[in-house]
Design a protein around this motif. Structure first.
Motif, PDB file in Angstrom:
ATOM      1  N   SER A 202       0.900  -1.055   0.217  1.00 17.88           N
ATOM      2  CA  SER A 202      -0.189  -0.289  -0.249  1.00 17.88           C
ATOM      3  C   SER A 202       0.665   1.104  -0.209  1.00 17.88           C
ATOM      4  O   SER A 202       1.504   1.493  -1.192  1.00 17.88           O
ATOM      5  N   PHE A 203       1.006   1.628   1.138  1.00 15.44           N
ATOM      6  CA  PHE A 203       1.973   3.204   0.730  1.00 15.44           C
ATOM      7  C   PHE A 203       3.204   2.620   1.320  1.00 15.44           C
ATOM      8  O   PHE A 203       4.457   3.555   1.065  1.00 15.44           O
ATOM      9  N   GLY A 204       3.568   1.497   1.684  1.00 13.31           N
ATOM     10  CA  GLY A 204       4.794   2.010   2.151  1.00 13.31           C
ATOM     11  C   GLY A 204       4.892   0.483   1.199  1.00 13.31           C
ATOM     12  O   GLY A 204       5.990   0.415   0.013  1.00 13.31           O
ATOM     13  N   GLY A 205       3.944   0.518  -0.147  1.00 12.64           N
ATOM     14  CA  GLY A 205       4.286   0.291  -2.015  1.00 12.64           C
ATOM     15  C   GLY A 205       4.955   1.432  -2.643  1.00 12.64           C
ATOM     16  O   GLY A 205       6.028   1.120  -2.993  1.00 12.64           O
ATOM     17  N   LEU A 206       4.419   2.234  -2.166  1.00 15.45           N
ATOM     18  CA  LEU A 206       5.064   3.735  -2.911  1.00 15.45           C
ATOM     19  C   LEU A 206       6.290   4.216  -1.943  1.00 15.45           C
ATOM     20  O   LEU A 206       7.179   4.498  -2.506  1.00 15.45           O
ATOM     21  N   ILE A 207       7.111   3.913  -0.398  1.00 18.66           N
ATOM     22  CA  ILE A 207       7.921   4.338  -0.188  1.00 18.66           C
ATOM     23  C   ILE A 207       8.969   3.287  -1.084  1.00 18.66           C
ATOM     24  O   ILE A 207       9.827   4.039  -0.763  1.00 18.66           O
ATOM     25  N   ALA A 208       8.494   2.013  -0.294  1.00 20.48           N
ATOM     26  CA  ALA A 208       9.727   0.898  -1.502  1.00 20.48           C
ATOM     27  C   ALA A 208      10.009   1.904  -2.875  1.00 20.48           C
ATOM     28  O   ALA A 208      11.057   1.782  -3.282  1.00 20.48           O
ATOM     29  N   GLN A 209       9.224   2.080  -3.169  1.00 18.17           N
ATOM     30  CA  GLN A 209       9.377   2.604  -5.548  1.00 18.17           C
ATOM     31  C   GLN A 209      10.642   3.667  -4.680  1.00 18.17           C
ATOM     32  O   GLN A 209      11.155   4.260  -5.782  1.00 18.17           O
ATOM     33  N   LYS A 210       9.920   5.048  -3.441  1.00 22.08           N
ATOM     34  CA  LYS A 210      10.930   6.288  -4.095  1.00 22.08           C
ATOM     35  C   LYS A 210      11.784   5.684  -3.126  1.00 22.08           C
ATOM     36  O   LYS A 210      13.223   6.186  -3.437  1.00 22.08           O
ATOM     37  N   LEU A 211      12.761   4.449  -2.616  1.00 20.51           N
ATOM     38  CA  LEU A 211      13.959   4.002  -2.179  1.00 20.51           C
ATOM     39  C   LEU A 211      14.645   4.115  -2.446  1.00 20.51           C
ATOM     40  O   LEU A 211      15.812   3.765  -3.292  1.00 20.51           O
ATOM     41  N   LEU A 212      14.083   3.407  -3.893  1.00 22.52           N
ATOM     42  CA  LEU A 212      14.839   2.651  -5.234  1.00 22.52           C
ATOM     43  C   LEU A 212      14.881   3.126  -5.741  1.00 22.52           C
ATOM     44  O   LEU A 212      15.813   3.427  -5.831  1.00 22.52           O
ATOM     45  N   ALA A 213      14.349   4.238  -6.175  1.00 27.09           N
ATOM     46  CA  ALA A 213      14.401   5.562  -7.041  1.00 27.09           C
ATOM     47  C   ALA A 213      15.408   6.723  -6.466  1.00 27.09           C
ATOM     48  O   ALA A 213      16.621   6.725  -7.120  1.00 27.09           O
ATOM     49  N   SER A 214      15.788   6.671  -5.419  1.00 24.34           N
ATOM     50  CA  SER A 214      16.780   7.118  -4.079  1.00 24.34           C
ATOM     51  C   SER A 214      17.928   6.092  -3.921  1.00 24.34           C
ATOM     52  O   SER A 214      19.397   7.535  -3.711  1.00 24.34           O
ATOM     53  N   GLY A 215      18.063   5.386  -5.075  1.00 22.48           N
ATOM     54  CA  GLY A 215      19.918   4.311  -4.627  1.00 22.48           C
ATOM     55  C   GLY A 215      19.146   4.053  -3.013  1.00 22.48           C
ATOM     56  O   GLY A 215      20.692   3.370  -2.679  1.00 22.48           O
ATOM     57  N   ILE A 216      18.389   4.013  -2.178  1.00 21.10           N
ATOM     58  CA  ILE A 216      18.824   3.820  -0.649  1.00 21.10           C
ATOM     59  C   ILE A 216      18.253   1.687  -0.769  1.00 21.10           C
ATOM     60  O   ILE A 216      19.126   1.571   0.352  1.00 21.10           O
ATOM     61  N   ALA A 217      17.627   1.406  -2.179  1.00 19.68           N
ATOM     62  CA  ALA A 217      17.821   0.273  -1.845  1.00 19.68           C
ATOM     63  C   ALA A 217      17.933  -0.380  -2.712  1.00 19.68           C
ATOM     64  O   ALA A 217      17.568   0.456  -3.973  1.00 19.68           O
ATOM     65  N   SER A 218      18.130  -1.619  -3.199  1.00 18.93           N
ATOM     66  CA  SER A 218      19.123  -2.579  -4.230  1.00 18.93           C
ATOM     67  C   SER A 218      18.030  -2.803  -4.807  1.00 18.93           C
ATOM     68  O   SER A 218      18.438  -2.549  -6.108  1.00 18.93           O
TER      69      SER A 218
END
Length: 266
Positions: free
Chosen positions: A83-99
């Motif tokens: 849900s909103f966690g899925g939106l946040i996951a995309q933001k973290l991926l786009a910013s390079g914080i997530a692999s």
């Protein structure tokens, strides 16, 4: 040890709902944990006793809070959000914080045009009052049944409500409604996918809160599109990550993570 995996809950669901996923991924060799939102109580009961602790936080506040938790891991994790966690996951991926990232029934990123009636109805408990922007909001059992538990029995929906539902900030939903006119909207995500890790988006066929067309359109926005995958989950509603069918979804995600994990241990 494989890459760390961080699970991010969505609006109105406590982080402990991820515990079965954490156990599954831990047994598969991953350093798995669930992240909290700012103001979250340690337990469902604690969160319900102090609802105003979560009031006023928006999408960017929550993203920054989770980014700080990830910063202590020493390695970029795979982020799995609902849900909103899925939106946040995309933001973290786009910013390079997530692999890498998995977004399950994700709240819409900026650019998604679909706005089905069930999605509007699911958001009305918050949007009916502008004051809710800075307040904590707790859905009723009936509202949860429509928005989350429509694809399971009423008895199971009521039990899920009892076990996992907590007050949530109203601001994230107002972030969604203001996105079109906000040039610095917190739901805007860099759509270029050639310089970031892989992304999987899942859409539940019977979801009312985030209808499947919304999740699918988000996946279609990414360009050039070679690093983003979309899958439809038949017959499932918004409770798909913590209802009795959670393991079916979790196994799909675990298989995808295994195939995309580039950590040396793998």
């Amino acid at each position: 040890m494989s890459s760390p995996v961080v699970f991010v809950h969505g609006l109105w669901v406590h982080a402990s709902a991820w515990h079965p996923w954490v156990d599954l991924f831990t047994n598969a060799g991953y350093e798995a944990r669930s992240a909290d939102w700012p103001g979250d109580g340690d337990t469902v009961e604690a969160a319900r006793r102090n609802p105003q602790r979560v009031a006023g936080y928006g999408v960017q506040d929550i993203t920054d809070h989770i980014a700080r938790q990830i910063g202590g891991l020493g390695e970029r994790p795979v982020v799995i959000g609902h849900s909103f966690g899925g939106l946040i996951a995309q933001k973290l991926l786009a910013s390079g914080i997530a692999s890498a990232a998995v977004a399950i029934d994700p709240a819409p990123i900026k650019g998604v045009k679909a706005l089905p009636i069930p999605q509007i109805r699911s958001a009305l408990p918050v949007l009916r009052s502008k004051a809710n922007r800075n307040e904590a909001v707790m859905p009723t059992r009936r509202q949860f049944r429509y928005g989350f538990g429509n694809a399971v029995s009423r008895e199971e929906s009521d039990e899920l409500y009892r076990r996992w539902v907590i007050p949530g900030p109203g601001r994230p939903i107002f972030d969604l409604t203001a996105a079109k006119k906000d040039p610095q909207s917190p739901i805007e995500v860099d759509l270029s996918d050639h310089a970031r890790g892989p992304l999987l988006i899942l859409g539940g066929e019977r979801d009312h809160t985030i209808p499947e067309v919304v999740a699918r359109q988000a996946a279609e926005l990414y360009r050039p599109g070679t690093n983003t995958e979309y899958r439809r989950i038949p017959g499932r509603g918004h409770s798909l990550v913590f209802d009795s069918g959670w393991r079916e979804v979790a196994e799909v995600v675990l298989d995808w993570v295994r195939r995309h994990d580039t950590s040396p241990a793998r």
